[in-house]
Design an enzyme around this catalytic site. Sequence first.
Site, PDB file in Angstrom:
ATOM      1  N   CYS A 152       0.871  -1.191   0.000  1.00  0.00           N
ATOM      2  CA  CYS A 152       0.000   0.000   0.000  1.00  0.00           C
ATOM      3  C   CYS A 152       0.907   1.240   0.000  1.00  0.00           C
ATOM      4  CB  CYS A 152      -0.954   0.011   1.185  1.00  0.00           C
ATOM      5  SG  CYS A 152      -1.856  -1.551   1.410  1.00  0.00           S
ATOM      6  N   ALA A 153       1.811   1.257  -0.977  1.00  0.00           N
ATOM      7  CA  ALA A 153       2.977   2.151  -0.958  1.00  0.00           C
ATOM      8  C   ALA A 153       2.730   3.550  -1.504  1.00  0.00           C
ATOM      9  CB  ALA A 153       4.110   1.505  -1.751  1.00  0.00           C
ATOM     10  N   ALA A 154       1.694   3.739  -2.320  1.00  0.00           N
ATOM     11  CA  ALA A 154       1.501   5.046  -2.964  1.00  0.00           C
ATOM     12  C   ALA A 154       1.220   6.129  -1.910  1.00  0.00           C
ATOM     13  CB  ALA A 154       0.348   4.954  -3.959  1.00  0.00           C
ATOM     14  N   ASP A 176       0.912  -1.231  -4.810  1.00  0.00           N
ATOM     15  CA  ASP A 176      -0.315  -0.511  -4.475  1.00  0.00           C
ATOM     16  C   ASP A 176      -1.411  -0.948  -5.435  1.00  0.00           C
ATOM     17  OD1 ASP A 176      -0.952   2.087  -2.597  1.00  0.00           O
ATOM     18  OD2 ASP A 176      -2.266   2.012  -4.347  1.00  0.00           O
ATOM     19  N   ASP A 185      -2.982  -6.187  -5.279  1.00  0.00           N
ATOM     20  CA  ASP A 185      -3.953  -6.136  -4.187  1.00  0.00           C
ATOM     21  C   ASP A 185      -3.346  -6.781  -2.947  1.00  0.00           C
ATOM     22  OD1 ASP A 185      -6.112  -6.297  -2.483  1.00  0.00           O
ATOM     23  OD2 ASP A 185      -7.516  -7.049  -3.997  1.00  0.00           O
ATOM     24  N   CYS A 214      -2.641   6.053   9.309  1.00  0.00           N
ATOM     25  CA  CYS A 214      -2.729   7.479   9.662  1.00  0.00           C
ATOM     26  C   CYS A 214      -4.095   7.724  10.312  1.00  0.00           C
ATOM     27  CB  CYS A 214      -2.494   8.379   8.456  1.00  0.00           C
ATOM     28  SG  CYS A 214      -3.564   8.064   7.044  1.00  0.00           S
TER      29      CYS A 214
END
Length: 430
Positions: A261-263, A284, A310, A382
């Site tokens: 989930c790098a973006a 991502d 995914d 976050c």
Amino acid sequence: MVLKTQIKPKPYNLRAICSQIIYDVLDQGSSLSSALSQQANNITDKDRALVQEICFGIMRVLPELEFYIQSLMAKPLTGKNRIIHYLLMVGIYQILYTRVPEHAAVGDTVNGVNVLRKPALKGMVNGVLRTFLREKAELTQLFLAKGNTSLHPSWLVKRIKHAYPNDWQTIIDNNNQKPPMWLRVNRQYYSVPDYQMLLQSQNISSTSDPQLSSALQLDVPVGVNKLPEFERGVVTVQDRSAQQAAFLLEPQNGELILDLCAAPGGKTTHILELAPQANVLAVDIDPERVKRIDENLSRLKLNAQVIVGDGIAPEQWAHGQQFDRILLDAPCSATGVIRRHPDIKWLRRESDIAELVQLQFQILTNIWPYLKSGGTLIYATCSILPDENRLQIERFLAIVPDAKLVNDIIQYLPTINGGDGFFYAKLIKT
């Protein structure tokens, strides 16, 4: 698929553009950043900062503006006239919160009615704004007495109160502030004090962080084009709390590391700044956002393998590899970055939380087998909500016998001159 109404105002009127952006967010469900980029070609360079100030500001104080409009109008604007409701918001926000002279704010907002092709409503808009000017003091007092002064949806206030009974008011207040601008200095080029001197030579003052060796906070935010050697990859805009991820991961040269989930790639590039010879795979699910990872790597002249994939189905892209370290920046409610993205308050629904918790758990449990024995996984969000953070990790540890928590979990809350709200748990496979 919902088709968005696209308006290219002629003649140019930035108030009409702002109302279109707000309409796209609140009625069409676009993120604010996406709605702004959709209109980017319609905004002149000299107006860009004012458009951002108005649109971000409206998202911060939305309940206040709604209160004034409801107080001043007998009937709400609906259907195809809804965009004029948002034009009124633009006018009132300028009167209250910008240095635009009141007569100019009213005049340019009224002119926006023609640009939006609603000439029959011109008199109404003029009347509402002029009435607001006359009754501003009284209406402001009325809002403070009766309105939603938290400027948050009630479901979110309730959850924050429940999670932080002693700190909830401070969290709400901090969410309503403009965010500080943090930089991450690429120490392959400069030490933090040396880059600070370079900033000072451009009359940009900053403050270093004694607890974070890469971080500088600008005393006054500036555009990235003003940052010395930004295009050369010397510095990256990244919140203080987000910078902790790569340090907690402790990447080493030669290791195989997964950033899941790098973006948009801020953490990917930080991993490679700390360990330039690491073999990093950045994954991502969003093809458009994956392009941002490539752009960031290119600017910093760093190399990683970047793929669309995914997180729930690593068997489709991991090809049986096991990783020395995994950074899982899980999809979340983003309730820790509301001051940076105030549209989150109005786009997120309470029902989203349970769905996100289930998605996070699926990704975490499905990626765990791809971590080597003795390897490290950082689970990050976050968010400030315990369901996505502490309770999520407790649930995972209860059913995965070879997972062990290293040190305590870390929950940052948004602070005025500090970082955003982030959560970290460091797990090792025993």
